[in-house]
Each structure stands twice: as C-alpha cells, then as structure tokens.
Design a protein around this motif. Structure first.
Motif, short mmCIF file in Angstrom:
data_model
loop_
_atom_site.label_atom_id
_atom_site.label_comp_id
_atom_site.label_asym_id
_atom_site.label_seq_id
_atom_site.Cartn_x
_atom_site.Cartn_y
_atom_site.Cartn_z
N GLU A 162 -9.81 -1.01 -14.45
CA GLU A 162 -9.11 -0.95 -13.18
C GLU A 162 -7.64 -0.65 -13.43
O GLU A 162 -7.11 -0.91 -14.50
CB GLU A 162 -9.22 -2.29 -12.43
CG GLU A 162 -10.63 -2.67 -12.03
CD GLU A 162 -10.66 -3.98 -11.26
OE1 GLU A 162 -9.57 -4.55 -10.99
OE2 GLU A 162 -11.77 -4.44 -10.94
N ASP A 211 0.84 -1.20 0.00
CA ASP A 211 0.00 0.00 0.00
C ASP A 211 0.88 1.24 0.00
O ASP A 211 1.97 1.25 0.59
CB ASP A 211 -0.90 0.02 1.24
CG ASP A 211 -1.77 -1.22 1.34
OD1 ASP A 211 -2.70 -1.34 0.53
OD2 ASP A 211 -1.51 -2.07 2.22
N HIS A 252 -2.92 -6.27 -2.63
CA HIS A 252 -3.98 -5.47 -2.00
C HIS A 252 -4.72 -4.66 -3.07
O HIS A 252 -4.13 -4.23 -4.06
CB HIS A 252 -3.40 -4.51 -0.96
CG HIS A 252 -2.87 -5.21 0.25
ND1 HIS A 252 -2.46 -4.54 1.38
CD2 HIS A 252 -2.67 -6.53 0.52
CE1 HIS A 252 -2.03 -5.42 2.28
NE2 HIS A 252 -2.15 -6.61 1.78
N LYS A 253 -5.99 -4.43 -2.86
CA LYS A 253 -6.78 -3.60 -3.78
C LYS A 253 -6.47 -2.13 -3.51
O LYS A 253 -6.44 -1.69 -2.36
CB LYS A 253 -8.27 -3.88 -3.59
CG LYS A 253 -9.15 -3.18 -4.63
CD LYS A 253 -10.58 -3.63 -4.52
CE LYS A 253 -11.48 -2.90 -5.51
NZ LYS A 253 -11.12 -3.15 -6.91
N LEU A 254 -6.22 -1.38 -4.56
CA LEU A 254 -5.91 0.04 -4.43
C LEU A 254 -7.19 0.83 -4.18
O LEU A 254 -8.12 0.79 -4.98
CB LEU A 254 -5.22 0.53 -5.71
CG LEU A 254 -4.74 1.97 -5.72
CD1 LEU A 254 -3.65 2.19 -4.68
CD2 LEU A 254 -4.22 2.36 -7.10
N GLN A 255 -7.24 1.54 -3.04
CA GLN A 255 -8.46 2.26 -2.67
C GLN A 255 -8.60 3.58 -3.41
O GLN A 255 -9.71 4.03 -3.69
CB GLN A 255 -8.45 2.51 -1.15
CG GLN A 255 -8.41 1.24 -0.32
CD GLN A 255 -9.56 0.30 -0.60
OE1 GLN A 255 -10.71 0.73 -0.76
NE2 GLN A 255 -9.27 -1.00 -0.71
N ASP A 256 -7.47 4.21 -3.72
CA ASP A 256 -7.48 5.52 -4.37
C ASP A 256 -6.62 5.45 -5.63
O ASP A 256 -5.40 5.34 -5.55
CB ASP A 256 -6.95 6.58 -3.40
CG ASP A 256 -6.91 7.98 -4.02
OD1 ASP A 256 -7.27 8.14 -5.20
OD2 ASP A 256 -6.49 8.92 -3.31
N ARG A 257 -7.26 5.48 -6.79
CA ARG A 257 -6.53 5.36 -8.07
C ARG A 257 -5.39 6.35 -8.22
O ARG A 257 -4.37 6.07 -8.83
CB ARG A 257 -7.51 5.59 -9.22
CG ARG A 257 -8.04 4.33 -9.84
CD ARG A 257 -8.74 4.74 -11.11
NE ARG A 257 -9.75 3.77 -11.44
CZ ARG A 257 -10.55 3.87 -12.48
NH1 ARG A 257 -10.46 4.92 -13.28
NH2 ARG A 257 -11.43 2.94 -12.73
N GLU A 276 0.57 7.27 3.45
CA GLU A 276 -0.39 8.38 3.42
C GLU A 276 0.26 9.65 2.89
O GLU A 276 -0.31 10.37 2.10
CB GLU A 276 -0.94 8.61 4.83
CG GLU A 276 -2.07 9.62 4.86
CD GLU A 276 -2.74 9.71 6.21
OE1 GLU A 276 -3.33 10.77 6.49
OE2 GLU A 276 -2.66 8.75 6.99
#
Length: 357
Positions: A163, A34, A172-177, A37
């Motif tokens: 996608e 990920d 992990h799936k990316l929450q914010d492109r 932030e």
C-alpha cells in the motif's frame, strides 16, 4: 527573561535556532485528507521573501510568475507501495513492515510494528504467501534489516501486495494510488511523495515549456525522516536523516547555463532544493553526480543555487518549515502561515501551495 535567547544545556540559543520558534497553531480541519480532483486548482500563496508582501490566487497563476529563461527543477522520484500488512509466521499476529531503503537485492532497511516483538529471526507472511520476510538484525534507531523471499520480480509482488505509505496525518484511505505520485514520477525509491510537484498536470507543464521556461530533473528518494519531529530544543543538535540523490549531467549543465545567462533557478519542492544545494560547490556551480545527502538547511544557511521555491505548507516545528524560513525569513514565513490559516488554506501533502520568490 529575554525574548532574544533562551538557555539550553547551559548556553544561549539565538532566536531562529530554537525548535519552538517554528511553532504555529493549526486547526485539525485544515489538514487536507484527500487530493483535489483537478491537481492545478489548489490555491497559491505568493510570498515576496524580501518585503514579506503576500498575494493569493490559484496554482494555475504560477504561469504569471515564471519568465522565459527560468529553469524549473523537478524531483522525478517515484513512491513505491512500501507499506506491507501481514502476519507473523507461527502466531498469526498482525504486523506491519514499511520499506525505507534497499541495501541489497532482497535486503531492506525497514520500520516494523510491533517493534518489541519483531526481533532477529522472526518471520512474516504477506497476502497469499507469495511474499515472506525474515528479520535479520536491529539497525540504528530501532529500524530492522529485513530479507524478503518471493518468486518472480520483487517490484511486481510489491505492487500487488503493498500500500502507499501515506503520512501519519492523513487518515483517509487513498482511492487512486496515482494521486500520491507526480505526473512526471520516473525512478522508484521513495517512501513519500515530493508533494510540491503534485500540483502540476501534463497540460500545465506544457504551458510552462511553451513560455520558454526550461525544465530540469533531479532525483531524491524521499525517506520517512521527512515526517519525524525535531525532538531537541536547539535546532543545531538535530540529526538530519540521509537520502540518496542524483543530479544528471544535463540538469547540472542547464542550471549553470541558467545562472550564467542571468536567469532564475526555481525549485519545485524542498527535496529539489536539498538536492541541488547538496550538489553545488562554494561558488554555486552545480556538479553532476549521485550520493547520500543529510544536508540540514535552517536560518543562517547561505543558498548557493536556488532563486525561488514552490512548496506546500509544512508541519509546525519541522525541518521543512526551517528550510523555508532560511530562504524567506522566519517572521515572513510565520506571518504567511498565520494568514493562510485565517484564509483556511489546506495544509500538508494534499494541501495548497506557496511560491516564494
């Protein structure tokens, strides 16, 4: 048996020209899944390519290593949501199509799954049916030429249904492109991000400019070949993938003026490096223009333009770690990687950064 060379296909292969020479042990848990932030809070390993000396800090420390008159070269390509999940027309079987390269207004070279069942003539439907596709032919390497059918603007349809094509090591799936785009991404066409640039924020780039450091942009549309493993023992037998690039006139002039004034050209990422090295002549003069490049940089290459490199940590036995080794020396790079593992740096696309100067 010798430590200096191996026999491959009946001839001696020097150390540094064997794929196995670029292997290092990497614990799975160090592969960053990920983005952080704060983009600029990643760690930074600074490597002196002449002495092998290493220093550690955070990416914001990059300001300490830049000097007025330097030029940063950034790749302003933009990743498209190139991964399409759909069903095969008629059977309803799940399929995946990954856009690689646009060949015409509605025809793309693509990777498809399952490849064995998607032969010429097969058709697919995506989402609400507003996008359809037909397999036209099988291209070199098993890729497919695919024609898409839709109403309206293709990019808008793709933005709605596609996608982000994250590398295979990110599960992990990316929450914010937007986190798989640089903040300066401009020209759509990449199947992967130029990840060294992910560490920069608009604020940090503003501070860079305020220091008197120039910023120039090139475009290289990154292909998925960047993730393909080297499958030959002898590096020289590897066939490099081809990617499209563009060097604007203002960037070529900026690079040439920088060197004429005795300052450094610093590439942000291996894609920026490959672009300007492709556009340079034997004397290191960069020429504006666009085209395809399949430049393969490994130890023995003489750099014509690049004086320093900001980059991420790369996969073992990849063409990218070979490029970095050509610039900094294989032993220096592998020592730096071993230390990064010991200090638990984060690796690959969403990982930490290196400055090699």
């Amino acid at each position: 048996m010798t430590n200096e060379s191996d026999l491959t296909a009946g001839r001696e292969v020097p150390v540094g020209h064997r794929t196995a020479d670029y292997y290092f042990d990497l614990p799975q848990e160090l592969i960053a899944q990920d983005p952080l932030e704060d983009r600029s809070s990643s760690r930074l390993l600074v490597l002196d390519r002449r002495t092998g000396e290493r220093r550690h800090g955070t990416f914001r420390d990059i300001l300490r290593y830049l000097r007025a008159g330097d030029t940063l070269i950034l790749n302003d390509t933009k990743v498209i949501p190139a991964r399409l999940l759909g069903t095969r027309e008629g059977t309803g079987a799940a399929i995946e199509i990954l856009l690689l390269k646009r060949l015409g207004s509605d025809v793309w070279e693509c990777l498809v799954r399952p490849g064995k069942k998607l032969r010429p003539g097969a058709r697919a439907v995506f989402g609400d049916g507003s996008l359809k596709a037909e397999i036209l032919e099988i291209a070199e390497g098993g890729n497919r030429l695919v024609r898409f059918e839709y109403e309206g603007i293709f990019e808008e349809v793709l933005d709605r249904l596609g996608e982000m094509p994250l590398p295979p090591y990110i599960t992990h799936k990316l929450q914010d492109r937007s986190r798989y785009q640089t903040v300066y991404a401009r020209y759509e066409g990449s199947a992967a991000a130029p990840t060294a640039g992910l560490h920069f924020t608009p604020e940090l780039l503003g501070e860079v400019r305020d220091m008197g450091v120039n910023i120039g942009f090139v475009t290289l549309h990154v292909g998925l070949g960047t993730f393909r493993p080297v499958k030959v023992d002898d590096v020289e037998e590897h066939t490099m993938h081809t990617e499209w690039y563009n060097v604007p006139r203002e960037t070529a002039d900026l690079i040439n003026r920088t060197h004429e004034a005795g300052h450094r050209v610093i590439c942000v990422g291996t894609t920026s490096c490959r672009t300007i090295e492709s556009a340079a002549d034997e004397n290191g003069v960069v020429h504006a223009g666009s085209g395809d490049t399949s430049i393969f940089i490994y130890p023995g290459y003489r750099f014509r333009v690049m004086d320093a490199l900001i980059t991420n940590f790369h996969l073992p036995e990849s063409t990218l770690i070979m490029l970095v080794s050509a610039f900094a020396g294989r032993e220096h790079v592998l020592e730096a990687y071993r230390e990064a593992v010991e200090k638990q740096y984060r690796f690959f696309s969403f990982g930490d950064a290196m400055l090699i100067e």
